[in-house]
Design an enzyme around this catalytic site. Structure first.
Site, PDB file in Angstrom:
ATOM      1  N   ASP A   9      23.534  51.545  41.163  1.00  0.00           N
ATOM      2  CA  ASP A   9      24.060  51.064  42.448  1.00  0.00           C
ATOM      3  C   ASP A   9      24.303  49.561  42.356  1.00  0.00           C
ATOM      4  O   ASP A   9      23.366  48.757  42.316  1.00  0.00           O
ATOM      5  CB  ASP A   9      23.065  51.376  43.568  1.00  0.00           C
ATOM      6  CG  ASP A   9      23.621  51.045  44.947  1.00  0.00           C
ATOM      7  OD1 ASP A   9      24.680  50.412  45.030  1.00  0.00           O
ATOM      8  OD2 ASP A   9      22.971  51.423  45.937  1.00  0.00           O
ATOM      9  N   SER A  42      21.641  49.332  52.936  1.00  0.00           N
ATOM     10  CA  SER A  42      22.841  48.582  52.608  1.00  0.00           C
ATOM     11  C   SER A  42      22.938  47.317  53.470  1.00  0.00           C
ATOM     12  O   SER A  42      22.046  46.477  53.436  1.00  0.00           O
ATOM     13  CB  SER A  42      24.071  49.487  52.763  1.00  0.00           C
ATOM     14  OG  SER A  42      25.221  48.910  52.208  1.00  0.00           O
ATOM     15  N   HIS A  48      25.904  54.689  45.615  1.00  0.00           N
ATOM     16  CA  HIS A  48      25.472  53.963  46.810  1.00  0.00           C
ATOM     17  C   HIS A  48      25.459  54.867  48.038  1.00  0.00           C
ATOM     18  O   HIS A  48      24.690  54.626  48.976  1.00  0.00           O
ATOM     19  CB  HIS A  48      26.385  52.765  47.052  1.00  0.00           C
ATOM     20  CG  HIS A  48      25.926  51.866  48.162  1.00  0.00           C
ATOM     21  ND1 HIS A  48      24.804  51.076  48.064  1.00  0.00           N
ATOM     22  CD2 HIS A  48      26.420  51.649  49.410  1.00  0.00           C
ATOM     23  CE1 HIS A  48      24.627  50.400  49.184  1.00  0.00           C
ATOM     24  NE2 HIS A  48      25.586  50.733  50.027  1.00  0.00           N
TER      25      HIS A  48
END
Length: 313
Positions: free
Chosen positions: A256, A159, A282
């Site tokens: 995602d 991320s 996610h």
């Protein structure tokens, strides 16, 4: 005009939903700086390696709200549900922590990992948090290379951590870093917000049709700014990964939105009503067995790290 506003609303909604990822999880420098200093250094071919140096060192960069600046980089504990603990802990159980040498040392980036937004205005901004993480990661890698010049390095980011790790891999691969490209054995990016087709190698599901959120939202950055102040939507990485292109792996679940945001008007409008539920994925890379074959993404990466060590790459 109505169609344009609908598209803008859908894209801004994506930003709001990225903000909301934190409730599912645990409750690098700006491109405008110009080109780097030129060709990077070359790894020493026959260095004098202290006995306390590991053969390999893995650097893990956690995602938003999954790290803190004061955490222990060898045995992180401030965020017990951090996704990358599913990478580092099994490897430490197998190889040890590597602080006194051995085959592998794991080091987890301690940084703010915050994301200022309209619901959390006291947090560090995304840009400042990412830049802090980038500087600390590059600084640690540089220090390792200077003291252990034969140690091979492996990078893993998730991320926000994948964004700053991907930015650093871009700088290293194009000779703009103090870390030489030939010291890096591999890079693994999970849910990279600047993911783009052809930049690195997509591993797993062929159903990923979108692009990184920072690319998708860059045309409407001014509209995003009031919702997430201090979060620049910087678009793609123009240089790509350079010398690290073949050694950089991208992992992205098709639903995602961080790494596979809608590319066009039709997709944006069509998916706008589904974003909230879809974006749960996610936070599910440690349990989602559909992204890569034979297990989860952390399990795949652990086997990849074992192969690098066994093959001496």
């Amino acid at each position: 005009m109505r169609k344009f506003l609908t598209v803008v609303a859908a894209l801004v909604l994506a930003v709001v939903l990225v903000i909301g990822i934190g409730q599912w999880v645990n409750r690098g420098p700006d491109d405008s700086a110009g080109p780097g200093p030129g060709p990077g250094p070359t790894r020493t071919t026959d260095p004098e390696q202290p006995a306390t140096c590991p053969d390999y060192q893995l650097f893990a960069a956690p995602g938003t709200w999954e790290s803190t600046p004061e955490d222990d980089p060898i045995h992180p504990s401030s965020r017990p549900h951090s996704l990358l603990l599913n990478v580092t802990r099994p490897l430490q159980e197998e190889f040890g922590d590597g602080v006194d040498g051995g085959q592998l040392k794991t080091w987890t980036l301690p940084y703010a990992a915050q994301f200022r937004n309209i619901q959390a205005l006291r947090e560090m901004s995304y840009d400042d948090s990412r830049n802090q993480g980038y500087a600390r990661l590059e600084g640690e890698m540089t220090a390792v290379h200077e003291s252990c010049p034969a140690t091979r390095m492996i990078l893993v980011g998730f991320s926000q951590g994948a964004v700053l790790t991907g930015d650093l891999a871009t700088a290293i691969g194009n000779g703009h870093s103090t870390v030489p490209a030939d010291a890096v054995a591999g890079v693994a990016l999970i849910a990279d917000g600047r993911r783009e087709d052809g930049k690195g190698n997509l591993i797993g599901s062929p159903d990923v049709t979108g692009i990184g959120a920072e690319i998708a939202l860059s045309p409407v950055g001014a509209l995003v700014a009031p919702i997430v102040p201090g979060a620049s939507m910087r678009g793609p990485r123009p240089e790509g990964f350079g010398a690290l292109q073949d050694n950089t792996l991208q992992f992205c679940a098709p639903a995602d939105l961080v790494c596979s945001a809608p590319r066009d008007i039709g997709n944006a409008v069509q998916r706008a009503n589904d974003l909230i539920d879809a974006n749960k994925v996610h936070a599910e890379y440690s349990s989602n067995g559909t992204v890569v074959e034979g297990g989860t993404v952390p399990e795949w990466i652990n086997n990849w790290v074992r192969d690098i060590i066994a093959e001496g790459r």
